[in-house]
Design a protein around this motif. Structure first.
Motif, PDB file in Angstrom:
ATOM      1  N   ILE A 308       6.481  -1.800  -5.082  1.00  0.00           N
ATOM      2  CA  ILE A 308       5.726  -2.226  -3.897  1.00  0.00           C
ATOM      3  C   ILE A 308       4.739  -1.139  -3.470  1.00  0.00           C
ATOM      4  N   VAL A 309       5.188   0.112  -3.455  1.00  0.00           N
ATOM      5  CA  VAL A 309       4.309   1.214  -3.052  1.00  0.00           C
ATOM      6  C   VAL A 309       3.136   1.335  -4.012  1.00  0.00           C
ATOM      7  N   ASN A 310       3.397   1.219  -5.313  1.00  0.00           N
ATOM      8  CA  ASN A 310       2.313   1.343  -6.295  1.00  0.00           C
ATOM      9  C   ASN A 310       1.305   0.197  -6.172  1.00  0.00           C
ATOM     10  N   ILE A 311       1.812  -1.016  -5.988  1.00  0.00           N
ATOM     11  CA  ILE A 311       0.909  -2.171  -5.873  1.00  0.00           C
ATOM     12  C   ILE A 311       0.076  -2.085  -4.608  1.00  0.00           C
ATOM     13  N   VAL A 312       0.706  -1.751  -3.475  1.00  0.00           N
ATOM     14  CA  VAL A 312      -0.023  -1.667  -2.208  1.00  0.00           C
ATOM     15  C   VAL A 312      -1.005  -0.497  -2.223  1.00  0.00           C
ATOM     16  N   SER A 313      -0.652   0.586  -2.896  1.00  0.00           N
ATOM     17  CA  SER A 313      -1.559   1.740  -2.974  1.00  0.00           C
ATOM     18  C   SER A 313      -2.852   1.354  -3.678  1.00  0.00           C
ATOM     19  N   ARG A 314      -2.737   0.615  -4.787  1.00  0.00           N
ATOM     20  CA  ARG A 314      -3.946   0.146  -5.483  1.00  0.00           C
ATOM     21  C   ARG A 314      -4.729  -0.830  -4.608  1.00  0.00           C
ATOM     22  N   MET A 315      -4.023  -1.606  -3.795  1.00  0.00           N
ATOM     23  CA  MET A 315      -4.669  -2.577  -2.920  1.00  0.00           C
ATOM     24  C   MET A 315      -5.513  -1.887  -1.847  1.00  0.00           C
ATOM     25  N   TYR A 316      -5.015  -0.772  -1.302  1.00  0.00           N
ATOM     26  CA  TYR A 316      -5.684  -0.063  -0.210  1.00  0.00           C
ATOM     27  C   TYR A 316      -6.515   1.125  -0.698  1.00  0.00           C
ATOM     28  N   VAL A 326       0.460   4.765   2.812  1.00  0.00           N
ATOM     29  CA  VAL A 326       1.030   3.513   2.305  1.00  0.00           C
ATOM     30  C   VAL A 326       2.550   3.558   2.373  1.00  0.00           C
ATOM     31  N   VAL A 327       3.133   4.696   2.031  1.00  0.00           N
ATOM     32  CA  VAL A 327       4.596   4.834   2.088  1.00  0.00           C
ATOM     33  C   VAL A 327       5.085   4.637   3.522  1.00  0.00           C
ATOM     34  N   SER A 328       4.368   5.194   4.484  1.00  0.00           N
ATOM     35  CA  SER A 328       4.781   5.041   5.885  1.00  0.00           C
ATOM     36  C   SER A 328       4.673   3.586   6.334  1.00  0.00           C
ATOM     37  N   ILE A 329       3.643   2.864   5.863  1.00  0.00           N
ATOM     38  CA  ILE A 329       3.488   1.447   6.228  1.00  0.00           C
ATOM     39  C   ILE A 329       4.610   0.621   5.617  1.00  0.00           C
ATOM     40  N   VAL A 330       4.936   0.875   4.340  1.00  0.00           N
ATOM     41  CA  VAL A 330       6.010   0.128   3.670  1.00  0.00           C
ATOM     42  C   VAL A 330       7.345   0.397   4.354  1.00  0.00           C
ATOM     43  N   ASP A 331       7.586   1.646   4.752  1.00  0.00           N
ATOM     44  CA  ASP A 331       8.841   1.979   5.425  1.00  0.00           C
ATOM     45  C   ASP A 331       8.907   1.364   6.827  1.00  0.00           C
ATOM     46  N   VAL A 389      -4.677   3.409   9.539  1.00  0.00           N
ATOM     47  CA  VAL A 389      -3.240   3.142   9.555  1.00  0.00           C
ATOM     48  C   VAL A 389      -2.846   2.451  10.860  1.00  0.00           C
ATOM     49  N   GLU A 390      -3.481   2.860  11.978  1.00  0.00           N
ATOM     50  CA  GLU A 390      -3.155   2.257  13.276  1.00  0.00           C
ATOM     51  C   GLU A 390      -3.504   0.773  13.294  1.00  0.00           C
ATOM     52  N   ALA A 391      -4.668   0.411  12.740  1.00  0.00           N
ATOM     53  CA  ALA A 391      -5.059  -1.006  12.712  1.00  0.00           C
ATOM     54  C   ALA A 391      -4.130  -1.822  11.826  1.00  0.00           C
ATOM     55  N   LEU A 392      -3.705  -1.251  10.702  1.00  0.00           N
ATOM     56  CA  LEU A 392      -2.793  -1.959   9.808  1.00  0.00           C
ATOM     57  C   LEU A 392      -1.426  -2.148  10.469  1.00  0.00           C
ATOM     58  N   LEU A 393      -0.939  -1.127  11.155  1.00  0.00           N
ATOM     59  CA  LEU A 393       0.349  -1.262  11.840  1.00  0.00           C
ATOM     60  C   LEU A 393       0.273  -2.303  12.955  1.00  0.00           C
ATOM     61  N   GLU A 394      -0.846  -2.327  13.687  1.00  0.00           N
ATOM     62  CA  GLU A 394      -1.014  -3.321  14.745  1.00  0.00           C
ATOM     63  C   GLU A 394      -0.994  -4.742  14.162  1.00  0.00           C
ATOM     64  N   SER A 395      -1.651  -4.922  13.052  1.00  0.00           N
ATOM     65  CA  SER A 395      -1.626  -6.229  12.399  1.00  0.00           C
ATOM     66  C   SER A 395      -0.220  -6.581  11.933  1.00  0.00           C
ATOM     67  N   GLY A 396       0.512  -5.578  11.446  1.00  0.00           N
ATOM     68  CA  GLY A 396       1.867  -5.825  10.986  1.00  0.00           C
ATOM     69  C   GLY A 396       2.788  -6.274  12.100  1.00  0.00           C
ATOM     70  N   TYR A 397       2.702  -5.632  13.263  1.00  0.00           N
ATOM     71  CA  TYR A 397       3.538  -6.038  14.393  1.00  0.00           C
ATOM     72  C   TYR A 397       3.207  -7.465  14.828  1.00  0.00           C
ATOM     73  N   SER A 398       1.938  -7.827  14.765  1.00  0.00           N
ATOM     74  CA  SER A 398       1.538  -9.188  15.132  1.00  0.00           C
ATOM     75  C   SER A 398       2.131 -10.218  14.164  1.00  0.00           C
ATOM     76  N   LEU A 399       2.128  -9.905  12.872  1.00  0.00           N
ATOM     77  CA  LEU A 399       2.705 -10.825  11.892  1.00  0.00           C
ATOM     78  C   LEU A 399       4.223 -10.934  12.046  1.00  0.00           C
ATOM     79  N   ILE A 400       4.887  -9.813  12.321  1.00  0.00           N
ATOM     80  CA  ILE A 400       6.340  -9.833  12.523  1.00  0.00           C
ATOM     81  C   ILE A 400       6.690 -10.703  13.727  1.00  0.00           C
ATOM     82  N   LYS A 401       5.891 -10.617  14.789  1.00  0.00           N
ATOM     83  CA  LYS A 401       6.134 -11.426  15.978  1.00  0.00           C
ATOM     84  C   LYS A 401       6.053 -12.914  15.652  1.00  0.00           C
TER      85      LYS A 401
END
Length: 421
Positions: A308-316, A326-331, A389-401
């Motif tokens: 997952i980390v390798n795939i997302v790293s290539r994505m970003y 990327v590791v912090s976002i995955v965690d 990273v802040e924008a990605l985390l904000e989007s992640g919290y919105s999707l989790i909700k």
């Protein structure tokens, strides 16, 4: 300058069978001569026998039933188009006509692009080594089946959780190996006509075989989300087409070089063995004899944290997001499918798109901007937002909700509040 005293004489050989078949029509000879030419060769007299095409031609040789080669070829063919060969500009206009149009072409379907290419996959993507090994070995084993003294399953079933990249990883492998596949979806496994999906699978299989034979390229038949089309869920009804499709796939696995699409069997009518790959989420919903050992090799795909980390790293990578970030976002969002991290990036574009809509004139002018403007001038350029990273985390919290709302909110209870549980 006017032409006078010209007559056309048509000589058609008699039909050899009371049952008319369009493929038994032989080439006709046309003699053009001036009226009054008594010494012309090939004149049609009442008692003269039809001239043979050639003394050495085998096209007019009759079999034991009195049928010529063209008649038997037509009986064995799956083509039912009676307007074969009637293509304007290719033959004499006398034989085309205007009633049904001038472009009835026997090979029209074969000129269409039935295979899939992957020019749209631009960039450096990560392919999980385990996934790569499994798909590559399956393809190679099937191409070497004639020289290997082992039982090789024709079908590779890739299954696992939703959104884990099963189809995308497979397409990346196809592009890497130079495979030109024929791809089907679960939506093609049902039809309002009985037998049509089964015939379609056999026809697509033979198309992949023709790619191998005629183009010299490796090909694969791939069916995505097969459990959505053939799986049994609760009280879903088993249809005739479901049974025919299952039977077709089992027959392909047992006889991969003998595939009929409706024509009479011919001893020489063999096709190349084509590997078959299917994807799905839950193969326990499928008919058990179809997924048994020997017919289908099963591969459960669950990407590891490293994958997952390798795939997302290539994505970003193009966005300037480091591997550490990327590791912090995955965690921060564990136990999520791969498509979740793609949705993070997509969600960050929302605010920038709304700002762009306001800049081009507002929502009321979108039709003119997006559609009509393409014909006259280019659409105003959209500048992608800078990823953080802040924008990605904000989007992640919105999707989790939103995920929690779907799992926790029962709309049926909201609609019927007055009814006790």
């Amino acid at each position: 300058m006017a032409l006078t005293n010209i007559s056309l004489r048509f000589k058609f050989p008699p039909l050899q069978s009371s049952t008319f078949n369009h493929t038994s029509r032989k080439p006709s000879s046309i003699a053009c001569s001036k009226a009054g030419d008594d010494g012309e060769k090939g004149a049609v007299d009442g008692g003269e026998k039809p001239r043979k095409l050639s003394e050495q031609s085998s096209w007019e040789v009759k079999d034991s039933e009195g049928k010529d080669y063209l008649y038997r070829l037509g009986a064995e063919s799956e083509n039912m188009n009676i307007a074969v060969g009637a293509r304007a500009g290719m033959i004499d206009d006398v034989f085309i006509g205007d009633f049904l149009g001038k472009d009835s072409d026997i090979v029209f379907d074969y000129r269409q692009k039935a295979t899939r290419s992957f020019e749209h996959l631009q960039g450096d993507y990560y392919i999980a080594p385990t996934f790569m090994d499994k798909v590559a070995v399956h393809i190679v084993k099937n191409y070497l089946a004639s020289s290997l003294n082992i039982k090789i399953p024709l079908i590779l079933g890739i299954w696992g959780g939703k959104g884990q990249g099963k189809t995308f990883q497979t397409e990346l492998i196809f592009k890497t190996m130079g495979v030109e596949p024929v791809i089907m979806s679960a939506g093609e496994l049902e039809s309002d006509r009985a037998g049509e999906p089964g015939r379609l699978i056999r026809d697509r299989y033979r198309t992949a075989s023709q790619v191998i034979q005629n183009q010299g390229k490796m090909s694969v038949l791939m069916i995505n989300d097969i459990d959505a089309g053939l799986g049994r869920f609760g009280e879903t009804q088993m249809t005739v087409n479901n049974q025919i499709v299952v039977g077709t796939l089992m027959n392909l696995a047992d006889n991969p070089t003998r595939v009929s699409v409706g024509q009479d069997w011919r001893d020489a009518d063999t096709v190349n063995r084509v590997p078959l790959i299917v994807t799905g989420n839950d193969f326990s919903r499928l008919y058990a004899p179809l997924i048994r050992e020997g017919r289908m090799e099963k591969f459960y795909w669950q990407p590891t944290r490293e994958d997952i980390v390798n795939i997302v790293s290539r994505m970003y990578e193009k966005d300037g997001i480091s591997r550490k970030d990327v590791v912090s976002i995955v965690d921060q969002f564990p136990n999520q499918a791969l498509d979740f991290y793609g949705a993070l990036r997509s969600r960050t574009y929302d605010r920038s798109i709304l700002k762009w809509v306001d800049e081009v004139g507002g929502i009321e002018t979108l039709e003119k901007t997006l559609l009509r403007r393409k014909k006259t001038k280019e659409v105003p350029q959209f500048i992608p937002p800078e990823q953080t990273v802040e924008a990605l985390l904000e989007s992640g919290y919105s999707l989790i909700k939103e995920q929690k709302l779907i799992n926790e909110t029962k709309l049926s209870k909201e609609y019927m509040k007055n009814i006790d549980d």
